[in-house]
Design an enzyme around this catalytic site. Structure first.
Site, PDB file in Angstrom:
ATOM      1  N   CYS A 116     -11.226   5.698   2.658  1.00  0.00           N
ATOM      2  CA  CYS A 116     -11.920   5.268   1.505  1.00  0.00           C
ATOM      3  C   CYS A 116     -13.310   4.434   1.924  1.00  0.00           C
ATOM      4  CB  CYS A 116     -10.930   4.364   0.692  1.00  0.00           C
ATOM      5  SG  CYS A 116      -9.655   5.219  -0.057  1.00  0.00           S
ATOM      6  N   HIS A 256     -15.277  -0.901  -3.716  1.00  0.00           N
ATOM      7  CA  HIS A 256     -14.257   0.205  -3.657  1.00  0.00           C
ATOM      8  C   HIS A 256     -13.154   0.128  -4.820  1.00  0.00           C
ATOM      9  CE1 HIS A 256     -11.959   3.690  -2.648  1.00  0.00           C
ATOM     10  NE2 HIS A 256     -10.885   2.987  -2.404  1.00  0.00           N
ATOM     11  N   ASN A 286      -9.168   6.240  -8.256  1.00  0.00           N
ATOM     12  CA  ASN A 286      -9.921   6.098  -7.010  1.00  0.00           C
ATOM     13  C   ASN A 286     -10.225   7.551  -6.649  1.00  0.00           C
ATOM     14  OD1 ASN A 286     -10.166   5.783  -4.272  1.00  0.00           O
ATOM     15  ND2 ASN A 286      -8.347   4.769  -3.785  1.00  0.00           N
TER      16      ASN A 286
HETATM   17  O1  UT7 Z   1      -8.107   2.940  -1.198  1.00  0.00           O
HETATM   18  C1  UT7 Z   1      -7.049   2.601  -0.426  1.00  0.00           C
HETATM   19  C2  UT7 Z   1      -5.827   3.313  -0.840  1.00  0.00           C
HETATM   20  N1  UT7 Z   1      -4.973   3.011  -1.874  1.00  0.00           N
HETATM   21  C3  UT7 Z   1      -4.774   1.557  -2.247  1.00  0.00           C
HETATM   22  O2  UT7 Z   1      -5.659   0.564  -2.167  1.00  0.00           O
HETATM   23  C4  UT7 Z   1      -3.471   1.290  -3.164  1.00  0.00           C
HETATM   24  C5  UT7 Z   1      -3.011  -0.133  -2.995  1.00  0.00           C
HETATM   25  N2  UT7 Z   1      -1.800  -0.409  -3.704  1.00  0.00           N
HETATM   26  C6  UT7 Z   1      -1.381  -0.350  -4.903  1.00  0.00           C
HETATM   27  O3  UT7 Z   1      -2.523  -0.083  -5.765  1.00  0.00           O
HETATM   28  C7  UT7 Z   1      -0.279  -0.863  -5.871  1.00  0.00           C
HETATM   29  O4  UT7 Z   1       0.527  -1.108  -4.502  1.00  0.00           O
HETATM   30  C8  UT7 Z   1       0.352   0.584  -6.388  1.00  0.00           C
HETATM   31  C9  UT7 Z   1      -0.394   0.505  -7.663  1.00  0.00           C
HETATM   32  C10 UT7 Z   1       0.513   1.654  -5.616  1.00  0.00           C
HETATM   33  C11 UT7 Z   1       1.810   0.006  -6.863  1.00  0.00           C
HETATM   34  O5  UT7 Z   1       1.700  -1.224  -7.504  1.00  0.00           O
HETATM   35  P1  UT7 Z   1       2.582  -2.441  -7.136  1.00  0.00           P
HETATM   36  O6  UT7 Z   1       2.343  -3.713  -8.070  1.00  0.00           O
HETATM   37  O7  UT7 Z   1       2.516  -2.738  -5.869  1.00  0.00           O
HETATM   38  O8  UT7 Z   1       3.969  -1.906  -7.503  1.00  0.00           O
HETATM   39  P2  UT7 Z   1       5.232  -1.704  -6.518  1.00  0.00           P
HETATM   40  O9  UT7 Z   1       5.030  -0.478  -5.701  1.00  0.00           O
HETATM   41  O10 UT7 Z   1       5.505  -3.168  -6.164  1.00  0.00           O
HETATM   42  O11 UT7 Z   1       6.402  -1.515  -7.685  1.00  0.00           O
HETATM   43  C12 UT7 Z   1       6.654  -2.475  -8.673  1.00  0.00           C
HETATM   44  C13 UT7 Z   1       7.622  -1.957  -9.435  1.00  0.00           C
HETATM   45  C14 UT7 Z   1       8.910  -1.215  -8.957  1.00  0.00           C
HETATM   46  O12 UT7 Z   1      10.042  -1.399  -9.896  1.00  0.00           O
HETATM   47  P3  UT7 Z   1      11.124  -2.425  -9.669  1.00  0.00           P
HETATM   48  O13 UT7 Z   1      11.793  -2.247  -8.196  1.00  0.00           O
HETATM   49  O14 UT7 Z   1      10.349  -3.620  -9.724  1.00  0.00           O
HETATM   50  O15 UT7 Z   1      12.194  -2.380 -10.507  1.00  0.00           O
HETATM   51  C15 UT7 Z   1       8.430   0.268  -8.762  1.00  0.00           C
HETATM   52  O16 UT7 Z   1       9.601   1.097  -8.687  1.00  0.00           O
HETATM   53  O17 UT7 Z   1       7.103  -0.759 -10.393  1.00  0.00           O
HETATM   54  C16 UT7 Z   1       7.777   0.537 -10.122  1.00  0.00           C
HETATM   55  N3  UT7 Z   1       6.755   1.499 -10.039  1.00  0.00           N
HETATM   56  C17 UT7 Z   1       6.263   2.356 -11.068  1.00  0.00           C
HETATM   57  N4  UT7 Z   1       6.501   2.196 -12.452  1.00  0.00           N
HETATM   58  C18 UT7 Z   1       6.228   2.992 -13.371  1.00  0.00           C
HETATM   59  C19 UT7 Z   1       6.035   1.813  -8.884  1.00  0.00           C
HETATM   60  N5  UT7 Z   1       5.187   2.921  -9.228  1.00  0.00           N
HETATM   61  C20 UT7 Z   1       5.386   3.049 -10.612  1.00  0.00           C
HETATM   62  C21 UT7 Z   1       4.759   3.925 -11.446  1.00  0.00           C
HETATM   63  N6  UT7 Z   1       5.135   3.831 -12.757  1.00  0.00           N
HETATM   64  N7  UT7 Z   1       3.863   4.715 -11.287  1.00  0.00           N
END
Ligand code: UT7
Length: 331
Positions: A116, A256, A286
């Protein structure tokens, strides 16, 4: 005579027609529109569906848009830098194909890959060539067909990424605008947290790697998120401090677009109000190498000559950095 700096003198963009909405993703993985929008800021992303078309297709379209808008004769281009994490093929330069297809027959071309951060690093490389006087017309393109490496059964990645491309023309100026300063970083210990494990030289493609779905991008979202927030803000602060700049001096943050919350956290850390923060993640998700040039293209009409921009990126590797740039024209 004033110092020669690297100016951006034109921009172009292209995104494919197909819109993949959060609602459609609800039918593909266990997710929902409300979760995606509140956690990432994304409403929809564009996907290149045309069979047999790769990243070069997006790059060519964005370059053609720039050429048409700016009346540029492609024969005058000396160098085409294609920033991408999703080249058309291994080994063959995608940039060379793009340069030939747009009629840049007098240019040489290469690909630049740093996930990225590719476009940000590309701007640094292009500026180096311009400042040295070696080349005077460089076409810098950021393009990615992310859908080619996304597993549409993996909700941790498929909700985030989209396809797109943006292009800028980089030329010398002596009017004091253009690239002023940069602070670039990388840390290879981060590569385990965001990568495509197979298909490279470490783990070439086999029946097994395909079965295990190792040709798709995987990330430890939380770790990437934390590192992105901390490091992007850190390099922005460094560039501001180094140039004796305060919040009131910045006209735009061009960060970004990986997650709206990462962009907002970066803005908060440098004390910047939201009206000065460029944002288009809601429309495209993204797009990896394309996010920064797509922002410049979408906000082109609001940019004024002399506006002070802080560009910033963070990506796989890890790789990150910030550039202080003074905008070069009124459109
Ligand atoms: O360009 C560089 C590349 N990438 C990035 O910069 C991405 C950086 N990371 C992120 O943007 C975030 O970490 C994500 C968007 C990928 C995930 O968001 P988060 O707030 O970190 O969520 P999480 O992984 O901590 O998950 C929170 C909850 C979990 O449920 P519980 O355990 O709290 O019940 C996950 O299972 O949300 C759940 N979850 C989802 N629910 C619905 C994770 N992904 C999803 C989803 N839809 N797509």
């Amino acid at each position: 005579m004033n110092k020669v700096t690297a100016a951006i003198t034109a921009v172009g963009k292209y995104v494919p027609d197909y819109i993949l909405t959060n609602k459609e993703l609800e039918t593909m993985v266990e997710t929902n529109d409300e979760w995606i929008e509140s956690r990432t800021g994304i409403k929809e992303r564009r996907i290149l569906k045309d069979a047999g078309q790769g990243t070069s297709f997006l790059a060519i379209k964005s370059a053609e848009n720039l050429i048409e808008k700016s009346n540029l004769d492609p024969k005058e281009i000396e160098l085409v830098i294609l920033c991408t994490a999703t080249p058309d093929m291994q080994a063959a330069s995608t940039g060379a194909y793009v340069a030939t297809k747009i009629g840049a027959v007098n240019a040489f071309s290469f690909d630049l890959e740093s996930a990225c951060s590719s476009f940000l690093y590309g701007l640094s490389v292009a500026a180096g060539y311009i400042e040295s006087g070696r080349y005077k017309k460089i076409l810098l393109i950021g393009a990615d067909k992310n859908s080619s490496m996304i597993d549409y059964t993996d909700r941790a990645t498929c909700i985030i990424f989209g396809d797109g491309a943006g292009a800028v023309l980089v030329e010398p100026t002596t009017d004091g605008n253009g690239l002023q300063d940069e602070y670039m970083r990388s840390d290879g210990s981060g590569r385990e947290f965001l990568n495509v494990a197979a298909g490279g030289s470490v783990l070439p493609a086999t029946e097994e790697t395909v079965k295990e779905r190792l040709h798709f991008a995987r990330q430890d979202g939380k770790t990437v998120f934390k590192n992105a927030v901390f490091n992007m803000a850190d390099v922005c602060e460094k560039v501001l401090d180094r140039n004796g700049m305060k919040k009131k001096d910045i006209d735009w943050l061009v960060a970004h677009q990986a997650n709206k919350r990462i962009v907002e956290a970066t803005a908060r850390r440098i004390n910047l109000e939201s009206s000065k923060v460029m944002l288009n993640i809601q429309n495209y998700g993204n797009t990896t190498s394309a996010t920064l040039p797509l922002l410049l293209a979408d906000y082109e009409k609001q940019l004024k000559k002399g506006d002070k921009l802080i560009l910033a990126a963070f990506g796989g590797g890890f790789s990150w950095g910030s550039i202080y740039f003074k905008w070069c024209y009124n459109s």
